[in-house]
Scaffold this motif. Structure first.
Motif, short mmCIF file in Angstrom:
data_model
loop_
_atom_site.label_atom_id
_atom_site.label_comp_id
_atom_site.label_asym_id
_atom_site.label_seq_id
_atom_site.Cartn_x
_atom_site.Cartn_y
_atom_site.Cartn_z
N VAL A 181 -10.24 -2.93 8.83
CA VAL A 181 -9.33 -1.88 8.34
C VAL A 181 -8.50 -1.33 9.20
CG1 VAL A 181 -10.57 0.37 8.31
CG2 VAL A 181 -9.51 0.09 6.45
N SER A 182 -8.92 -1.21 10.47
CA SER A 182 -8.17 -0.80 11.59
C SER A 182 -6.85 -1.77 11.75
CB SER A 182 -8.74 -0.76 12.88
OG SER A 182 -9.19 -1.82 13.29
N ILE A 183 -6.84 -3.08 11.44
CA ILE A 183 -5.99 -4.18 11.59
C ILE A 183 -5.01 -4.06 10.28
CG2 ILE A 183 -5.38 -6.55 12.14
CD1 ILE A 183 -8.02 -6.43 13.93
N PHE A 184 -5.71 -4.78 9.11
CA PHE A 184 -5.21 -4.90 8.10
C PHE A 184 -5.16 -3.68 7.29
CE2 PHE A 184 -7.67 -8.81 9.27
CZ PHE A 184 -6.67 -9.85 9.21
N GLY A 185 -5.94 -2.92 7.09
CA GLY A 185 -5.79 -1.72 6.37
C GLY A 185 -4.45 -0.83 6.77
N ASN A 186 -4.37 -0.71 8.00
CA ASN A 186 -3.15 0.10 8.44
C ASN A 186 -2.07 -0.73 8.40
OD1 ASN A 186 -5.17 2.01 9.58
ND2 ASN A 186 -4.95 1.13 11.44
N GLU A 187 -2.11 -2.02 8.47
CA GLU A 187 -0.91 -2.73 8.35
C GLU A 187 -0.36 -2.65 6.73
OE1 GLU A 187 2.39 -4.71 9.66
OE2 GLU A 187 0.40 -4.65 10.87
N LEU A 188 -1.32 -2.72 5.78
CA LEU A 188 -1.15 -2.70 4.40
C LEU A 188 -0.67 -1.24 4.10
CD1 LEU A 188 -1.49 -3.73 1.71
CD2 LEU A 188 -3.48 -3.17 1.60
N THR A 189 -1.20 -0.45 4.46
CA THR A 189 -0.76 1.15 4.30
C THR A 189 0.71 1.14 4.87
OG1 THR A 189 -2.87 2.12 4.49
CG2 THR A 189 -1.20 3.69 4.70
N SER A 190 1.11 0.78 6.03
CA SER A 190 2.51 0.88 6.58
C SER A 190 3.29 0.11 5.54
CB SER A 190 2.54 0.30 7.91
OG SER A 190 3.78 0.38 8.63
N ALA A 191 2.80 -0.99 5.28
CA ALA A 191 3.89 -2.13 4.62
C ALA A 191 4.20 -1.27 3.17
CB ALA A 191 3.16 -3.37 3.99
N ILE A 192 2.90 -0.65 2.35
CA ILE A 192 3.32 -0.08 1.08
C ILE A 192 4.22 1.22 1.16
CG2 ILE A 192 2.16 1.37 -0.57
CD1 ILE A 192 -0.02 -0.57 -0.44
N GLN A 193 3.97 2.02 2.51
CA GLN A 193 5.05 3.08 2.73
C GLN A 193 6.41 2.69 2.99
OE1 GLN A 193 3.15 4.91 6.21
NE2 GLN A 193 1.73 6.00 4.89
N ASN A 194 6.66 1.44 3.43
CA ASN A 194 8.14 0.95 3.66
C ASN A 194 8.67 0.61 2.22
OD1 ASN A 194 8.87 1.16 6.17
ND2 ASN A 194 7.59 -0.36 6.87
N LEU A 195 7.72 0.14 1.08
CA LEU A 195 8.19 -0.34 -0.05
C LEU A 195 8.46 0.47 -1.23
CD1 LEU A 195 5.92 -3.70 0.16
CD2 LEU A 195 8.53 -3.40 0.33
N LEU A 196 7.73 1.73 -1.23
CA LEU A 196 7.73 2.61 -2.26
C LEU A 196 7.99 4.04 -1.75
CD1 LEU A 196 4.13 1.61 -4.04
CD2 LEU A 196 6.42 0.78 -4.48
N PRO A 197 8.63 4.59 -2.77
CA PRO A 197 9.24 5.71 -2.48
C PRO A 197 8.28 7.15 -2.12
CG PRO A 197 9.88 5.84 -4.55
CD PRO A 197 9.04 4.47 -4.34
N TYR A 198 7.37 7.05 -2.94
CA TYR A 198 6.43 8.03 -2.87
C TYR A 198 4.84 7.62 -2.59
CZ TYR A 198 9.45 9.40 -6.71
OH TYR A 198 10.78 9.73 -7.33
N THR A 199 3.97 7.74 -1.47
CA THR A 199 2.86 7.12 -1.10
C THR A 199 2.13 8.45 -0.49
OG1 THR A 199 3.38 6.35 1.01
CG2 THR A 199 3.91 4.80 -0.72
N GLN A 200 0.75 8.25 -0.63
CA GLN A 200 -0.29 9.22 -0.11
C GLN A 200 -1.43 8.47 0.16
OE1 GLN A 200 0.05 12.15 0.92
NE2 GLN A 200 -0.95 13.69 -0.21
#
Length: 426
Positions: A203-222
């Protein structure tokens, strides 16, 4: 910068003044990828009832000649107006401005403009997800254009997920989901996703990468790092403070269309206190019914929500009953980079496709009904919930290709995805 606004609608008579709190972010309209992510954050346990992130600013917004019904809880609103703030201004006790605030029960409204800034609204507009991509990238959602962008976005998600193409397919459908209707106890359109087989290392690799990708794609994320300590200490439930007249924000008071990522990989054995049990129940209720319970001290009221929930966990989550459970199977680790133009096209795609209406031809509906009845006869474990989920997936698949009506081809595509998912669960 994120601004926490206390809205005040006035029709010229101060005795009829109304107020409402909103959370808006003027930087949303920025086209740069860095500014796009300024409002995305990780939720930590709040320290005090009125605690906000450090980059927030409270402000009184005065709105004139506008019906109160135009503003609804958790709407995102853009205000353009005259901002006034003079920290050196001296306010006398008999200032006429104070008389207007005597009609307001919120203590913050009594503070002079030397303490709390004012924004006199000239123009306001309710914002939706499709309002955030720059207008220069807005094009007609023609099928061949949408299909091309879909392929590039799917490739990006596959790379982010370590070349797990199946997980990328389900993630795309999840990112396109939204609450379309509520029929009795059924919430139509939601599609929460639980990716399992994560460890603290992965999760430190793929989870962080996934969270970052979603933040770049969507206007509201938490993002919420779920632990026993977090459940026992965090303020998730919004509540009314009747002494101040304010609605105290909780972590689950989210804008409509917010994407919420919950990381359970750090969850360990422990004991939940009464607050922890209540918080777990709130999260479960949000996942199942897309509602959040607000505490008004003397009674509780359920408010409708529209939140995309993604759960990262080692095994199937016991707290959050997601609509889809899929073991995560990455095969490679590689650096993922996306250009500004690609990001803008993907943002436009997600916002536009997500807002497309959905329908199906009578012949297709009759055929699907027949197949669903046969499926329930062959497998007694298949229920109406499973069939509703498959239908939602089929509608989202059609929408992902820019089509407004469900086709037989996309129904078969969803059935194949479901077969592969069940094989991975074995």
């Amino acid at each position: 910068m994120k601004l926490n606004f206390l809205l005040q609608a006035s029709d010229g008579d101060s005795s009829c003044s109304k107020k409402q709190k909103e959370d808006v972010n003027p930087s949303f309209v920025s086209s740069s990828s860095n500014d796009w992510r300024n409002h995305n954050n990780v939720s930590e346990p709040t320290k005090g009832d009125h605690a906000f992130p450090e980059n927030t600013l409270s402000c009184l917004v005065k709105v004139y000649d506008m019906p109160e019904s135009q503003f609804k809880l958790n709407d995102v609103i853009e205000f353009i107006g005259i901002y006034t703030f003079d920290p050196e201004l001296v306010i006398t006790k008999d200032d006429s401005d104070d008389m207007m605030y005597d009609f307001m029960e919120d203590a913050v409204a009594h503070l002079p403009s030397s303490k709390v800034p004012r924004l006199h609204c000239l123009v306001c507009k309710k914002l939706a997800a499709q309002d955030f991509p720059p207008s220069s990238h807005a094009v007609e959602p023609l099928p061949h254009v949408v299909k091309s962008i879909r392929e590039s976005l799917l490739g990006h998600l596959t790379a982010v997920l370590g070349n797990d193409g199946l997980a990328a397919q389900f993630l795309l459908l999840h990112l396109l989901s939204r609450v379309r209707a509520r029929v009795d106890l059924i919430t139509v359109g939601k599609l929460s996703l639980n990716l399992t087989s994560f460890t603290r290392e992965s999760v430190s690799i793929f989870g962080n990468e996934l969270t970052s990708a979603i933040q770049n794609l969507l206007p509201y994320t938490q993002a919420i790092p779920l632990t026993v300590e977090y459940l026992n200490t965090a303020t998730l439930q919004p509540r009314k403070d009747n002494q101040t007249g304010r609605l105290v924000m909780g972590a689950l008071q989210l804008a409509q269309g917010t994407h919420l990522t919950i990381d359970e990989t750090n969850m360990q054995c422990g004991t939940l206190n009464s607050k922890g049990v209540e918080n777990a129940s709130l999260l479960k209720h949000l996942t199942e019914w897309q509602t959040v319970e607000y505490d008004f001290e003397y009674y509780k009221l359920e408010m409708a929500a529209d939140v995309q929930l993604l759960v990262l966990s080692e095994g199937k989550s016991n707290i959050l009953p997601a609509d889809l459970v899929l073991p995560f199977c990455p095969t490679t680790v590689s650096a993922v980079n996306a250009g500004a133009e690609e990001l803008q096209s993907w943002r436009w795609y997600l916002a536009t496709v997500r807002s497309l209406p959905s329908s199906s031809e009578p012949e297709i509906s009759k055929m699907l009904e027949s197949e669903m009845v046969d499926a329930m006869r062959e497998d007694r474990s298949v229920g109406s919930t499973d069939l509703n989920r498959l239908l939602t997936m089929a509608q989202l698949t059609s929408a992902s290709f820019g089509e407004k009506s469900l086709s037989l081809e996309h129904w078969r595509m969803v059935k194949e995805l479901e077969r592969l998912r069940k094989e991975r669960l074995k």
